[in-house]
Motif scaffolding. Structure first.
Motif, PDB file in Angstrom:
ATOM      1  N   ASN A 220       0.830  -1.203   0.000  1.00  0.00           N
ATOM      2  CA  ASN A 220       0.000   0.000   0.000  1.00  0.00           C
ATOM      3  C   ASN A 220       0.868   1.258   0.000  1.00  0.00           C
ATOM      4  O   ASN A 220       1.958   1.284   0.576  1.00  0.00           O
ATOM      5  N   ALA A 221       0.375   2.293  -0.657  1.00  0.00           N
ATOM      6  CA  ALA A 221       1.020   3.609  -0.655  1.00  0.00           C
ATOM      7  C   ALA A 221       0.017   4.631  -0.144  1.00  0.00           C
ATOM      8  O   ALA A 221      -1.197   4.494  -0.343  1.00  0.00           O
ATOM      9  N   ASN A 222       0.508   5.661   0.515  1.00  0.00           N
ATOM     10  CA  ASN A 222      -0.386   6.706   1.018  1.00  0.00           C
ATOM     11  C   ASN A 222      -1.019   7.472  -0.141  1.00  0.00           C
ATOM     12  O   ASN A 222      -0.382   7.673  -1.175  1.00  0.00           O
ATOM     13  N   PRO A 223      -2.277   7.909   0.010  1.00  0.00           N
ATOM     14  CA  PRO A 223      -2.884   8.751  -1.026  1.00  0.00           C
ATOM     15  C   PRO A 223      -2.150  10.084  -1.115  1.00  0.00           C
ATOM     16  O   PRO A 223      -1.459  10.492  -0.179  1.00  0.00           O
ATOM     17  N   ALA A 224      -2.292  10.750  -2.241  1.00  0.00           N
ATOM     18  CA  ALA A 224      -1.628  12.040  -2.451  1.00  0.00           C
ATOM     19  C   ALA A 224      -2.674  13.137  -2.569  1.00  0.00           C
ATOM     20  O   ALA A 224      -3.496  13.133  -3.490  1.00  0.00           O
ATOM     21  N   LEU A 225      -2.661  14.067  -1.621  1.00  0.00           N
ATOM     22  CA  LEU A 225      -3.576  15.206  -1.642  1.00  0.00           C
ATOM     23  C   LEU A 225      -2.796  16.421  -2.132  1.00  0.00           C
ATOM     24  O   LEU A 225      -1.933  16.938  -1.439  1.00  0.00           O
ATOM     25  N   ASP A 226      -3.088  16.849  -3.368  1.00  0.00           N
ATOM     26  CA  ASP A 226      -2.320  17.934  -3.972  1.00  0.00           C
ATOM     27  C   ASP A 226      -2.680  19.302  -3.411  1.00  0.00           C
ATOM     28  O   ASP A 226      -1.818  20.163  -3.267  1.00  0.00           O
ATOM     29  N   ASP A 227      -3.966  19.506  -3.093  1.00  0.00           N
ATOM     30  CA  ASP A 227      -4.369  20.849  -2.661  1.00  0.00           C
ATOM     31  C   ASP A 227      -5.772  20.802  -2.079  1.00  0.00           C
ATOM     32  O   ASP A 227      -6.477  19.790  -2.171  1.00  0.00           O
ATOM     33  N   VAL A 228      -6.176  21.917  -1.483  1.00  0.00           N
ATOM     34  CA  VAL A 228      -7.556  22.150  -1.068  1.00  0.00           C
ATOM     35  C   VAL A 228      -8.033  23.363  -1.854  1.00  0.00           C
ATOM     36  O   VAL A 228      -7.388  24.418  -1.834  1.00  0.00           O
ATOM     37  N   LEU A 229      -9.165  23.197  -2.571  1.00  0.00           N
ATOM     38  CA  LEU A 229      -9.622  24.224  -3.496  1.00  0.00           C
ATOM     39  C   LEU A 229     -10.892  24.891  -3.002  1.00  0.00           C
ATOM     40  O   LEU A 229     -11.742  24.257  -2.369  1.00  0.00           O
ATOM     41  N   VAL A 339      -8.033  18.581   6.615  1.00  0.00           N
ATOM     42  CA  VAL A 339      -8.641  17.591   5.731  1.00  0.00           C
ATOM     43  C   VAL A 339      -7.760  16.352   5.783  1.00  0.00           C
ATOM     44  O   VAL A 339      -6.588  16.387   5.394  1.00  0.00           O
ATOM     45  N   VAL A 340      -8.331  15.255   6.296  1.00  0.00           N
ATOM     46  CA  VAL A 340      -7.591  14.002   6.465  1.00  0.00           C
ATOM     47  C   VAL A 340      -8.097  13.005   5.433  1.00  0.00           C
ATOM     48  O   VAL A 340      -9.296  12.725   5.362  1.00  0.00           O
ATOM     49  N   ARG A 342      -8.007   9.177   3.890  1.00  0.00           N
ATOM     50  CA  ARG A 342      -7.692   7.781   4.175  1.00  0.00           C
ATOM     51  C   ARG A 342      -8.051   6.931   2.966  1.00  0.00           C
ATOM     52  O   ARG A 342      -8.975   7.253   2.229  1.00  0.00           O
ATOM     53  N   ASP A 343      -7.330   5.812   2.800  1.00  0.00           N
ATOM     54  CA  ASP A 343      -7.713   4.873   1.755  1.00  0.00           C
ATOM     55  C   ASP A 343      -8.090   3.533   2.380  1.00  0.00           C
ATOM     56  O   ASP A 343      -7.977   3.337   3.590  1.00  0.00           O
ATOM     57  N   ARG A 344      -8.512   2.608   1.539  1.00  0.00           N
ATOM     58  CA  ARG A 344      -9.072   1.335   2.004  1.00  0.00           C
ATOM     59  C   ARG A 344      -8.062   0.495   2.785  1.00  0.00           C
ATOM     60  O   ARG A 344      -8.428  -0.222   3.710  1.00  0.00           O
ATOM     61  N   ARG A 345      -6.785   0.586   2.446  1.00  0.00           N
ATOM     62  CA  ARG A 345      -5.775  -0.281   3.058  1.00  0.00           C
ATOM     63  C   ARG A 345      -5.009   0.398   4.196  1.00  0.00           C
ATOM     64  O   ARG A 345      -4.024  -0.143   4.675  1.00  0.00           O
ATOM     65  N   GLY A 346      -5.445   1.549   4.620  1.00  0.00           N
ATOM     66  CA  GLY A 346      -4.818   2.175   5.775  1.00  0.00           C
ATOM     67  C   GLY A 346      -3.907   3.344   5.472  1.00  0.00           C
ATOM     68  O   GLY A 346      -3.301   3.907   6.389  1.00  0.00           O
ATOM     69  N   GLY A 347      -3.767   3.721   4.206  1.00  0.00           N
ATOM     70  CA  GLY A 347      -2.977   4.899   3.874  1.00  0.00           C
ATOM     71  C   GLY A 347      -3.643   6.158   4.406  1.00  0.00           C
ATOM     72  O   GLY A 347      -4.867   6.234   4.521  1.00  0.00           O
ATOM     73  N   LEU A 348      -2.837   7.164   4.728  1.00  0.00           N
ATOM     74  CA  LEU A 348      -3.389   8.384   5.320  1.00  0.00           C
ATOM     75  C   LEU A 348      -2.466   9.558   5.046  1.00  0.00           C
ATOM     76  O   LEU A 348      -1.244   9.422   5.039  1.00  0.00           O
ATOM     77  N   VAL A 349      -3.079  10.736   4.816  1.00  0.00           N
ATOM     78  CA  VAL A 349      -2.338  11.979   4.638  1.00  0.00           C
ATOM     79  C   VAL A 349      -3.289  13.119   5.006  1.00  0.00           C
ATOM     80  O   VAL A 349      -4.515  12.931   5.021  1.00  0.00           O
ATOM     81  N   TRP A 350      -2.756  14.294   5.320  1.00  0.00           N
ATOM     82  CA  TRP A 350      -3.629  15.410   5.661  1.00  0.00           C
ATOM     83  C   TRP A 350      -3.055  16.728   5.175  1.00  0.00           C
ATOM     84  O   TRP A 350      -1.874  16.851   4.855  1.00  0.00           O
ATOM     85  N   GLU A 351      -3.946  17.742   5.113  1.00  0.00           N
ATOM     86  CA  GLU A 351      -3.587  19.123   4.821  1.00  0.00           C
ATOM     87  C   GLU A 351      -4.258  20.016   5.856  1.00  0.00           C
ATOM     88  O   GLU A 351      -5.369  19.717   6.319  1.00  0.00           O
ATOM     89  N   GLN A 352      -3.606  21.122   6.200  1.00  0.00           N
ATOM     90  CA  GLN A 352      -4.160  22.071   7.160  1.00  0.00           C
ATOM     91  C   GLN A 352      -4.252  23.454   6.518  1.00  0.00           C
ATOM     92  O   GLN A 352      -3.367  23.861   5.768  1.00  0.00           O
ATOM     93  N   ARG A 353      -5.324  24.178   6.815  1.00  0.00           N
ATOM     94  CA  ARG A 353      -5.517  25.545   6.349  1.00  0.00           C
ATOM     95  C   ARG A 353      -6.016  26.394   7.513  1.00  0.00           C
ATOM     96  O   ARG A 353      -6.734  25.905   8.379  1.00  0.00           O
TER      97      ARG A 353
END
Length: 361
Positions: A220-229, A339-340, A342-353
């Motif tokens: 598994n790889a963590n999801p990639a959150l490019d931005d908050v629009l 904004v957190v 998550r994906d099905r296999r446990g990947g996780l990433v977040w952005e803060q504004r």
């Protein structure tokens, strides 16, 4: 002496079973909203580095220190060291009846600080891995990593452990008792969360040919959150404007936001089920929205489109509405949004504004 050492090893275990997070987008108290591991899945002998997201009301950053602890979950190594702590602690007065755990073995891994790196090694892990049928190594073993936020800075925690180590070496029982009581008190009031990390070998089995975007078993790889629009609709597609780290807004208004995932975030992957059948599955990222400072979200969570298209208007489930309080209730420190993903296999990433109120004459 040995009983005190084992007690210190047991203290961080208080965090290993507290897995539930507050299921609301409203941040009205300090809590852990997620723990990310990079990489999200590792092999034997590999390392992963973890960080946690602590969310809190405006102006209430508590300045806590972090104690990390890793627990291996398997039939042959139950618990953090594969030890029966009740039996070890109940050993009478014979300090030589059983040696304390080998702190250099790799089985006992803990850390202090904003991040923690775990390496998949140690006799207990090796024994659990050897007991695992080869085909089951594709899904592998589960590591549980707990973070405990305590009311001391990381520098103060480091100093406490140095003083504790010195007291152990000099057999200073009075200092040992005082420091052990202090550490116990810190852990009793800790803010705790945990996450699981898979230790696997994706080459341990060969998938059957199936129609899929993936052709091999991959970790598994963590999801990639490019931005908050800031969301808008144009030309039949979702579109928007990037929301910077700090944005000025008008109190009492609302805005619509949407996360911008990288195109490969909704990836296909191969999975071999318990019947030995190969399945083609797709990651389904979803978003948890958290906000403080008397602001509120339209929904606690949002999702990608069911048809898998990240951009089409039909997939507007990603978007969410953020409502700001009136000027008199708008905190001067600003309002934080997390904004957190998550994906099905446990990947996780977040952005803060952060949002600040327009000043009024």
């Amino acid at each position: 002496m040995r009983r005190l050492l084992v007690l210190l090893l047991v203290l961080p275990l208080t965090g290993c079973n507290l897995l539930e997070l507050t299921p609301t987008s409203q941040v009205i108290r300090t809590r852990v909203a997620g723990i990310t591991a990079e990489p999200a899945e590792i092999g034997l002998g590999e390392s992963t580095t973890m960080q946690s997201l602590l969310v809190h009301p405006p102006g209430q950053d508590p300045g806590l220190g972090q104690i990390w602890f890793a627990c291996l979950e398997s039939e042959s190594a139950v618990g953090c060291l594969g030890l029966d702590f009740d039996e070890v602690l109940d050993d009478g007065d014979d300090d030589d009846a059983a040696p304390p755990p080998d702190l250099t073995s790799g089985d006992f891994q803990f850390g202090i600080g904003e991040s923690f790196t775990y390496t998949a090694e140690g006799p207990e892990l090796d024994a659990a891995w050897a007991a695992l049928p080869v085909e089951e190594r594709v899904e592998g073993l589960t590591l549980l990593v707990a973070v405990n936020y305590v009311p001391l800075s990381n520098a103060e925690l480091q100093d406490l452990l140095i003083r504790l180590g010195t007291a152990l070496q000099t057999d200073d029982q009075e200092t040992l008792s005082a420091l052990t009581s202090e550490l116990t008190g810190l852990m009793d009031g800790a803010i705790t969360a945990a996450r699981r990390v898979v230790i696997s070998d994706k080459s341990a089995a060969a998938p059957s040919p199936v129609e899929c975007g993936a052709t091999e078993l991959l970790p598994n790889a963590n999801p990639a959150l490019d931005d908050v629009l800031l969301h808008s609709v144009g030309d039949g597609k979702d579109s928007g404007f990037p929301v910077g780290p700090v944005t000025f807004v008008e109190p009492g208004t609302s805005i619509t936001l949407r996360p911008a995932l990288r195109e490969d975030a909704r990836e296909d992957y191969l999975f071999i089920n318990r019947h030995g059948e190969t399945e083609c599955r797709t990651e389904d990222p979803y978003f948890a929205w958290l906000v403080n400072g008397n602001a509120s979200m339209g929904d606690d969570h949002s999702f990608v489109a069911e048809d898998g298209d990240l951009d089409e208007v039909a997939g507007l489930a990603k978007r969410n509405r953020l409502h700001f309080p009136e000027a008199e209730d708008f905190p001067s420190e600003g309002i934080d949004l997390w904004v957190v993903v998550r994906d099905r296999r446990g990947g996780l990433v977040w952005e803060q504004r952060r949002f600040l109120a327009f000043s009024t004459p």
